[in-house]
Design a protein around this motif. Structure first.
Motif, short mmCIF file in Angstrom:
data_model
loop_
_atom_site.label_atom_id
_atom_site.label_comp_id
_atom_site.label_asym_id
_atom_site.label_seq_id
_atom_site.Cartn_x
_atom_site.Cartn_y
_atom_site.Cartn_z
N GLY A 212 -23.56 -21.87 -15.49
CA GLY A 212 -25.01 -21.94 -15.51
C GLY A 212 -25.59 -21.32 -16.77
N PRO A 213 -26.89 -21.51 -16.98
CA PRO A 213 -27.52 -21.00 -18.21
C PRO A 213 -27.55 -19.48 -18.29
N GLU A 214 -27.55 -18.79 -17.15
CA GLU A 214 -27.61 -17.32 -17.20
C GLU A 214 -26.41 -16.72 -17.93
N MET A 215 -25.23 -17.31 -17.73
CA MET A 215 -24.04 -16.81 -18.41
C MET A 215 -23.78 -17.59 -19.69
N CYS A 485 -29.72 -24.57 -28.97
CA CYS A 485 -31.14 -24.81 -29.27
C CYS A 485 -31.67 -26.01 -28.50
N ARG A 486 -30.88 -27.03 -28.35
CA ARG A 486 -31.34 -28.23 -27.65
C ARG A 486 -31.55 -27.98 -26.16
N ASP A 487 -30.87 -27.02 -25.62
CA ASP A 487 -31.06 -26.70 -24.20
C ASP A 487 -32.34 -25.92 -23.93
N LYS A 488 -32.98 -25.42 -25.00
CA LYS A 488 -34.29 -24.75 -24.89
C LYS A 488 -34.24 -23.57 -23.91
N ILE A 489 -33.18 -22.81 -23.99
CA ILE A 489 -33.04 -21.64 -23.12
C ILE A 489 -33.78 -20.44 -23.70
N ILE A 604 -32.92 -14.57 -19.63
CA ILE A 604 -32.80 -15.89 -19.00
C ILE A 604 -33.05 -15.78 -17.51
N ASN A 605 -32.50 -14.75 -16.88
CA ASN A 605 -32.67 -14.59 -15.44
C ASN A 605 -34.13 -14.38 -15.07
N ASN A 607 -36.79 -15.58 -16.93
CA ASN A 607 -37.59 -16.77 -17.24
C ASN A 607 -37.19 -18.00 -16.45
N LYS A 608 -35.97 -18.01 -15.88
CA LYS A 608 -35.51 -19.12 -15.06
C LYS A 608 -35.71 -20.47 -15.77
N PRO A 609 -34.88 -20.79 -16.74
CA PRO A 609 -35.04 -22.07 -17.44
C PRO A 609 -34.89 -23.25 -16.49
N LYS A 610 -35.64 -24.30 -16.75
CA LYS A 610 -35.66 -25.46 -15.87
C LYS A 610 -34.53 -26.41 -16.24
N VAL A 611 -33.32 -25.99 -15.96
CA VAL A 611 -32.15 -26.82 -16.20
C VAL A 611 -31.29 -26.81 -14.94
N ASN A 612 -30.60 -27.89 -14.74
CA ASN A 612 -29.71 -27.99 -13.58
C ASN A 612 -28.45 -28.71 -14.04
N TRP A 613 -27.37 -27.95 -14.20
CA TRP A 613 -26.13 -28.51 -14.71
C TRP A 613 -25.04 -28.58 -13.64
N GLY A 614 -25.41 -28.36 -12.39
CA GLY A 614 -24.40 -28.41 -11.34
C GLY A 614 -23.29 -27.40 -11.54
N SER A 615 -23.66 -26.17 -11.81
CA SER A 615 -22.67 -25.14 -12.14
C SER A 615 -21.89 -24.69 -10.92
N SER A 616 -20.77 -24.03 -11.20
CA SER A 616 -19.95 -23.51 -10.11
C SER A 616 -20.65 -22.36 -9.40
#
Length: 1026
Positions: A212-215, A485-489, A604-605, A607-616
């Motif tokens: 996920g984006p947090e890590m 940068c493209r993920d806008k995190i 990141i935790n 701001n909670k970026p609006k991404v969903n990558w189906g992380s483990s």
């Protein structure tokens, strides 16, 4: 046997191609030729297709609409992308007459199907004239790059010294230990890289899409910076060798320090020019460096077999000799602090280049094949080369030598001679005893050149190793940073996301990496920064291994790597070892690394970026929730663990934010909250298709921890019945229903009143608690029309100046489609200060009436509020009753000390208030006693909901007590922040309209929120410990 239907004439064959245009291109060809180089999970491009969409699709045997499985239908499974060609269930269920001919009910997007859907979600039109981008295979793209980064200056300048300290055996052990860590990490990389299509971004992409984006975000930032620093470090290594050569030839530009800076800046500028020229030129440069290194190794190994002359023997080179091998097998620790682990710390950074191929994953033909194969092969060959050089140099060279040709022994006189050189005809005793030897394994960094056939080729090898590593890091850092940068995190870095040219080169990121490298080159001393680089890479290894381990233990159906030669336990071992090594190598660098990561993680935790990558992590959260819910089902209920688990009938939550905020105030982080939205047939007509998704987003943006459950039903009562029975999971089921007060009950239809009251009756019959919230001006935002303002709400400051009416303005029954950002501010979001919470505990309902205000006072906004408890009593025993209640509240540990006895509750209410109640009920009475000749039964046939005169008289005493209680409440609680009143439980023969009038009377005339509350008569408070 039956045969498959033949392909229609005129339809070109469709197959994959990897050697034309772009990798994995889905193209058409009139010839029945198939390129066997099939790519895994390719991006789909349909080119040169002049037929219609319907003609290019084959139907299944079930229906002309039902298509056979096609790869293109699975390329749009990313979030926010619709399926391109698969028909919907609605289309499949339509009759033949309902399907418009030619359309086939598919969800095809507008435009040509020849558009390329990229992973970022945008479409590109490939131009036939545009030259295809450069793509690399597993040898040139991964293996060579990894080998070049692993073959660093440590191999040429430090390995021989490590052999002199640790001996041949322990040096081999150090190499194998390092290889173990990198091999385990390579197995984890291989597993992740083959679990779906990997695009550009390398280690960052793998970690972020797994954990996920947090890590992923922090490691992407740190890893990019580490690559830029590694570029500077290798450039300085090259510059040091160049300046040393300049000193040998007496060439000095300014001084030793500035010469180093000048050479370093010039070198990294040349490398930048090569990188900006494109991946094709960069790869050619790497091929050249690789060829130089192969020649260098050949030169060295050939040199070990050439019999050494006296000049070589003087510097300690004697060729392969058994006595030299036996002497150098064992360690000989010299210097303070030199030990096995210190040697491991010095050697291990040479093995950190295994991610070089993965970092350019976007430029590989097939990352799923290239990354595992290339990385593992690179580790294999570099391990063999490191072991080979360690063993051969330890077999040919002494630890100490003077380099003095006069130290040769004449005859067999060895008296007083010290060291192995005595047996070989050389007397190095003087330099050994005085510790002034300048040659040998322990003293010289140029041993490999002395052993080689041509010593200057080793210098060329040092140049190639340092320059290839610097160039590799200079290319890796921008590639990884561009993906981040493209993920806008993170903010303010999107500028560097832009790519240029056929290979989408991150030119802006190249310049940023160049500036960082130049800045640290100008510093000139990276002894402090170097440990950070190793720690950054080790941290990346740890997270890659943990990603593989975590994805394996979550048992997610989406974890299906094509690479099977890995184990979750070896991945965990690799993660733990990497973290341990971080602290053992340089503990302060490890502390700094984790501090930086924690800071970036916290951002990141928060701001909670609006991404969903189906992380483990999502899969693990599901597993934990499922496991705990199942285990909780076997636990018996206990009064100490009671929590008000609320089903809140909010409708669309954004229309009744006060109801949402009230319940969220005492359930957040404490208990279950479910927002139930009962959707009638009429509501379905105007409800947006994506209403559920953005209503959940509305709740999340409001920071309300609640589930949203829409439910289709014919009426409020039917929907509430089903929701009370069906919502929840195991023990996580609602035990309290929360409603808004029906303020317009006088204007409502009899059926509407009956539906509302029956919902309350059903709640009691199902043994659930009940809360009814009444605001002064209603709960709906849209209750007030014609420019009136609902005083229960305060407009958010960000919208105060917005006078333009939104085109998506909603009505009560029509949910807005896109305007989900507006957040109405309610009184429950304000700091209540020192206002009071007045609790009228009229009836003992088990304690829910006291528990809710207690939970409210645990919130920051209500913490300063004082709770006053009002109970019924008589004047004679007032003090005794107060003392008993205070004692009970203390036993409950509620910290409610203000108890007020209502001694005048039995008084008759004022006539005007009683008359007002009678007037409010009058339209709903039959007045049967005033109509002669007509029975009550006959009147009930026309108005069954109305109250007969007999029923009114029977319940008149109770009505008077309720009117009196309202008088007391208005007298005492005009300035309260919140009022809670025990809700009377109606008898089965109580008319519904009369009960509605009682609730209205109890709560009327107050300017603060009022809650009618009733528990299920079971204790929710206890003063016992068991």
């Amino acid at each position: 046997m039956g045969q498959l239907p033949s392909k229609p004439r005129g339809l070109p064959r469709v197959h994959f191609s990897t050697n034309e245009e772009r990798p994995g291109a889905y193209r058409t060809d009139a010839n029945d030729q198939h390129d066997g180089n099939l790519q895994t999970s390719p991006t789909i491009v349909v080119s040169n297709v002049e037929m219609s969409v319907s003609e290019s699709r084959r139907s299944s045997i079930y229906s002309t609409l039902d298509l056979v499985p096609q790869l293109e239908n699975y390329t749009s499974t990313l979030p926010h992308q619709r399926s391109r060609g698969r028909p919907s269930l609605e289309a499949l269920r339509k009759t033949f007459d309902e399907v418009e001919p030619g359309l086939e009910g598919t969800q095809t997007t507008t435009g040509s199907v020849s558009s390329l859907v990229t992973e970022e979600g945008h479409e590109e039109e490939p131009s036939p004239q545009q030259k295809a981008p450069v793509r690399f295979g597993w040898v040139t793209g991964v293996m060579i790059r990894c080998m070049l980064n692993i073959w660093g200056v440590i191999l040429f300048l430090r390995l021989s010294w490590i052999v002199s300290q640790a001996g041949i055996l322990l040096t081999c052990l150090i190499i194998l230990m390092s290889v173990t860590v990198t091999s385990v990490t390579a197995l984890s990389i291989s597993a992740i890289a083959t679990n779906g299509r990997v695009t550009s971004g390398g280690a960052y992409f793998m970690i972020s899409r797994s954990l996920g984006p947090e890590m992923g975000g922090p490691i992407g930032m740190v890893f990019s910076f580490a690559n830029a620093l590694a570029c500077a470090l290798n450039t300085i290594g090259f510059a040091e060798v160049v300046t040393d050569l300049m000193k040998e030839f007496g060439v000095v530009m300014v001084d030793s320090v500035n010469d180093l800076r000048i050479v370093g800046v010039i070198t990294v500028t040349v490398l930048l020019v090569i990188s900006l020229a494109g991946m094709e030129w960069e790869s050619k440069a790497q091929y050249f460096f690789f060829a130089v290194l192969l020649v260098t190794f050949s030169n060295y190994f050939v040199g070990t077999f050439i019999p050494p002359g006296e000049e070589k023997q003087a510097v300690g080179v004697f060729g392969y000799r058994s006595d030299v091998i036996l002497t150098n097998l064992k360690p000989d620790w010299r210097g303070a602090g030199n030990n096995f682990f210190q040697m491991f710390a010095i050697f291990f950074p040479s093995a950190i280049g295994i991610l070089s191929g993965a970092n350019i994953s976007g430029d590989l033909k097939d990352p799923a094949v290239a990354i595992p194969k290339g990385t593992l092969m690179a580790i294999l060959w570099t391990t063999i080369s490191y072991l080979g050089i360690a063993i051969t140099v330890g077999s040919c060279v002494l630890r100490d030598a003077s380099g003095n040709m006069t130290d040769i022994l004449m005859g067999n006189i060895t008296d007083g001679c010290v060291g192995l050189g005595c047996k070989l005809g050389w007397n190095f005793t003087e330099c050994i005893e005085s510790h002034s030897c300048k040659y040998g394994l322990a003293n010289s960094s140029k041993v490999l050149g002395q052993v080689s056939g041509l010593s200057y080729l080793i210098t060329a090898g040092v140049f190639a190793a340092s320059l290839s590593s610097a160039l590799g890091f200079l290319v890796s850092a921008p590639k990884v940073f561009q993906c981040l940068c493209r993920d806008k995190i993170y903010p303010y870095i999107e500028f560097f996301a832009k790519g240029y040219g056929k290979n989408d080169e991150p030119l802006r990121a190249y310049l940023l990496c160049y500036l960082i490298a130049v800045a640290f080159i100008l510093i000139g001393d990276l002894n402090i920064i170097a440990p950070l680089i190793s720690n950054f890479f080790l941290c990346s290894y740890a997270l890659i291994n943990f990603s593989c381990f975590h994805a394996s233990i979550t048992n997610s159906p989406g974890w299906r790597p094509l690479f099977h030669y890995y184990s979750k336990w070896t991945a965990l071992f690799g993660a733990v070892v990497s973290v341990v090594l971080m602290f053992l190598l340089t503990w302060w660098a490890a502390v700094i690394t984790f501090t930086i990561l924690l800071f970036l993680f916290g951002y990141i935790n928060y701001n909670k970026p609006k991404v969903n990558w189906g992380s483990s992590v999502q899969a693990g959260t599901y597993n934990l929730a499922l496991s705990y819910s199942a285990s909780l089902s076997g636990v018996e209920d206990h009064v100490k663990n009671f929590r008000p688990q609320c089903l809140v009938l909010t409708g669309p939550p954004n229309q009744r934010p006060a109801l949402v905020d009230f319940v969220g105030s005492f359930t957040k982080h404490i208990s279950l909250m479910i927002c139930g939205d009962i959707i009638t047939e009429q509501d379905k007509q105007t409800r947006a298709a994506d209403a559920t998704d953005w209503l959940v987003k509305w709740l999340n943006k409001r920071k309300v921890r609640s589930f949203y459950t829409p439910f289709s039903a014919v009426s409020l009562r039917a929907g509430a019945q089903h929701l009370l029975q069906a919502t929840g999971l195991g023990k996580l089921k609602p035990n309290t229903l929360v409603l808004g007060f029906k303020t317009n009950w006088r204007e409502s239809s009899p059926e509407g009143i009956d539906d509302y009251i029956n919902t309350i009756y059903d709640t009691f019959d199902s043994n659930n608690g009940l809360c009814i919230l009444r605001m002064m001006d209603g709960l709906d935002i849209f209750d007030q029309f014609d420019g009136e303002v609902n005083e229960s709400f305060e407009p958010d400051k960000s919208f105060e100046n917005d006078t333009q009416e939104s085109p998506e303005k909603a009505s009560v029954d029509n949910v807005p489609v896109k305007d989900n950002t507006q957040q109405a501010k309610t009184v429950f979001q304000n700091d209540q200060g020192k206002k009071t919470i007045d609790v009228y505990w009229i009836a003992d309902d088990g304690g829910l009436t006291l528990l809710v205000p207690y939970l409210l006072t645990r919130r920051k906004r209500w913490h300063s509020s004082k709770v006053r408890v009002f109970i019924v009593g008589d004047e004679q025993n007032m003090e005794e009753g107060r003392a008993e209640m205070v004692a009970l509240l203390k036993r409950f540990r509620l910290d409610f000390n203000d108890v007020i006895i209502m001694t005048d509750s039995e008084k008759y209410p004022q006539a005007r208030n009683l008359n007002r109640f009678a007037d409010s009920v009058d339209p709903f009475r039959l007045h049967d006693e005033q109509q002669e000749g007509v029975s009550v039964e006959e009147l009930r046939q026309t108005a069954p909901w109305k109250i007969s005169d007999k029923e009114f008289e029977v319940f008149k005493p109770k009505s008077a007590r309720i009117v009196r209680l309202n008088e007391i409440i208005r007298r005492n609680s005009q300035h309260a922040a919140l009022v809670l009143v025990s809700l009377p439980v109606p008898h089965t023969d109580c008319p519904r309209v009369l009960f509605m009038a009682w609730m209205d009377t109890l709560t009327c005339g107050l300017h603060c929120p009022t809650v009618l509350i009733r528990g299920n008569q079971q204790s929710v408070l206890t003063f016992y410990c068991q």
